[in-house]
Motif scaffolding. Structure first.
Motif, PDB file in Angstrom:
ATOM      1  N   THR A 192      -2.524   1.169  -7.867  1.00 21.16           N
ATOM      2  CA  THR A 192      -1.616   0.768  -6.810  1.00 21.16           C
ATOM      3  C   THR A 192      -0.190   0.816  -7.313  1.00 21.16           C
ATOM      4  OG1 THR A 192      -1.935  -1.530  -7.476  1.00 21.16           O
ATOM      5  CG2 THR A 192      -3.297  -0.721  -5.679  1.00 21.16           C
ATOM      6  N   GLN A 246      -3.605  -4.178   0.038  1.00 15.67           N
ATOM      7  CA  GLN A 246      -2.611  -3.335  -0.634  1.00 15.67           C
ATOM      8  C   GLN A 246      -3.273  -2.102  -1.236  1.00 15.67           C
ATOM      9  OE1 GLN A 246       1.052  -4.107  -1.158  1.00 15.67           O
ATOM     10  NE2 GLN A 246       0.759  -1.893  -1.342  1.00 15.67           N
ATOM     11  N   ALA A 247      -4.436  -2.280  -1.848  1.00 14.21           N
ATOM     12  CA  ALA A 247      -5.150  -1.145  -2.431  1.00 14.21           C
ATOM     13  C   ALA A 247      -5.536  -0.137  -1.355  1.00 14.21           C
ATOM     14  CB  ALA A 247      -6.394  -1.636  -3.175  1.00 14.21           C
ATOM     15  N   ALA A 272      -6.687  -6.216  -6.252  1.00 12.26           N
ATOM     16  CA  ALA A 272      -6.365  -4.848  -5.850  1.00 12.26           C
ATOM     17  C   ALA A 272      -7.114  -3.838  -6.710  1.00 12.26           C
ATOM     18  CB  ALA A 272      -4.852  -4.609  -5.944  1.00 12.26           C
ATOM     19  N   GLY A 315      -4.487  -8.359  -1.946  1.00  8.74           N
ATOM     20  CA  GLY A 315      -4.737  -7.349  -2.969  1.00  8.74           C
ATOM     21  C   GLY A 315      -5.605  -6.215  -2.459  1.00  8.74           C
ATOM     22  N   GLU A 345      -3.791 -11.464  -6.966  1.00  3.80           N
ATOM     23  CA  GLU A 345      -3.606 -10.311  -6.087  1.00  3.80           C
ATOM     24  C   GLU A 345      -3.702  -8.995  -6.855  1.00  3.80           C
ATOM     25  OE1 GLU A 345      -0.207  -7.971  -3.620  1.00  3.80           O
ATOM     26  OE2 GLU A 345       0.070 -10.147  -3.759  1.00  3.80           O
ATOM     27  N   GLU A 346      -3.052  -8.929  -8.004  1.00  5.40           N
ATOM     28  CA  GLU A 346      -3.082  -7.708  -8.815  1.00  5.40           C
ATOM     29  C   GLU A 346      -4.513  -7.366  -9.241  1.00  5.40           C
ATOM     30  OE1 GLU A 346      -0.788  -5.559  -9.676  1.00  5.40           O
ATOM     31  OE2 GLU A 346       1.063  -6.555  -9.050  1.00  5.40           O
TER      32      GLU A 346
END
Length: 386
Positions: free
Chosen positions: A6, A262-263, A87, A259, A83-84
């Motif tokens: 991402t 977003q991915a 993702a 996450g 979140e990171e």
């Protein structure tokens, strides 16, 4: 085909230390988690070694006191770490959230002696936790739990069944809500039960549509003897402890949802820029670019909402309503964004050659866990009319 890394999200972080933590998290996500995520999920492979790596890197106890080996970080930072990781692979991001939830009772309501004795090992990296509240007959109605703990001298004897337990069968400890009297929600207490205690066992993991690498199982208590010193807080205080933990846990689920969304967005944008139809990239068509714009807006709105709730928590303000709002909005948004990502890829989106179908399947569970979204609406509505 695995998802591309991402794009780094532009973040406003409070300290240089927080920025370094996010950089470390991204490095671990890109090198240790994302490359094998699709294959490991398909094989239902639980990433135990990844959690050990997170622990050794100081990421399993971020919001807890440095005195006990934690990171001493605000929720604003901790949630962005989740979140990171989500993702890269939801099993890892949600696993971190559940582990933090399972430590909450001891870290917040335990005595100084209890915290000094057990908390460092729980957040130091070698142990992984599970949170045992739900039961086969009591999901949303958590106060109706039946697992019974009877005091016999310096020991509680526990009998009952817990259901839908993330990390069931692989956890090293179980933060367990048990009934110590028949006084409704005031008859519930919390016991910290080590894995390996005689009489404690787990069923085979549930066969789920997504998050197959994260074991979810029933946990059985059959004459399990738990020392009374492992009672967290006072007898009868357990329901309040459980609800306080869930307020924070719902923020973790919201961060996980953002996450995943977003991915899915990143993958859909990358695909749309490369896929050509009628002589040009499909991203150039207005109908599809509008779809991407709506997806991006939902992701940004969800992130802003969970961070606003986190900052209230960090400031010592009430945040139950805001946590429910964040969990509700972010998980509904993730379901919509991942569904739209499948649509962007068309027929390819429906195949396992691309990760968006996995994102879509995984997003669904986030609308259910740690309080269904109908329960979140109930919490919000009651707060507004109280």
């Amino acid at each position: 085909m695995t998802a591309p890394a991402t794009k780094p999200v532009e973040r406003q972080l409070p300290t240089d230390e927080a920025r370094e933590l996010l950089a470390l998290t991204r490095d671990l996500a890109d090198n240790e988690v994302r490359p094998s995520a699709a294959e490991d999920e398909a094989a239902a492979e639980f990433p135990r070694e990844v959690f050990r790596t997170l622990g050794r890197s100081g990421l399993l106890g971020l919001p807890y006191d440095e005195q006990f080996g934690g990171g001493g970080q605000p929720y604003e930072v901790y949630l962005q770490v989740i979140e990171e990781l989500a993702a890269a692979r939801l099993t890892v991001g949600l696993g971190l959230s559940v582990h933090t939830l399972s430590c909450h009772a001891l870290a917040t309501f335990g005595s100084d002696a209890q915290r000094e004795q057990w908390l460092p090992d729980m957040i130091g990296g070698e142990q992984l936790g599970a949170y045992c509240l739900s039961e086969p007959q009591s999901g949303s109605d958590a106060a109706a739990l039946r697992t019974r703990a009877v005091r016999e001298g310096d020991t509680y004897v526990v009998n009952g069944t817990k259901a839908w337990i993330t990390h069931g069968g692989v956890a090293d400890f179980y933060s367990s809500m048990v009934r110590t009297s028949d006084d409704g929600s005031r008859g519930i207490s919390v016991l910290l039960v080590p894995a390996g205690t005689p009489g404690l066992s787990a069923a085979a993991p549930e066969r789920k549509m997504g998050m197959k690498g994260s074991p979810t199982a029933q946990v059985f208590f059959e004459d399990v003897h738990v020392p009374a010193e492992r009672l967290i807080g006072e007898e009868g205080q357990g329901f309040g402890i459980a609800m306080a933990a869930l307020d924070s846990g719902r923020l973790g689920i919201a961060a996980c949802a953002v996450g995943v969304a977003q991915a899915a967005l990143d993958y859909a944008v990358g695909y749309a820029k490369e896929r050509e139809q009628f002589g040009r990239a499909i991203a150039d068509f207005q109908g599809l670019s509008f779809l991407l714009a709506d997806m991006a807006t939902a992701v940004e709105a969800g992130r802003a909402l969970y961070l606003a709730a986190a900052r209230r928590r960090d400031a010592g303000l009430s945040f139950s309503k805001e946590a429910a709002m964040a969990k509700l909005f972010c998980t509904d948004a993730a379901m919509k964004v991942t569904t739209d990502a499948v649509q962007v890829l068309g027929g390819y989106g429906y195949t396992q050659d691309h990760p968006v179908e996995r994102f879509m399947r995984e997003a669904k569970v986030l609308q259910i866990v740690e309080g269904t979204n109908q329960i979140q609406r109930l919490v919000i509505g009651r707060t507004l009319t109280r």
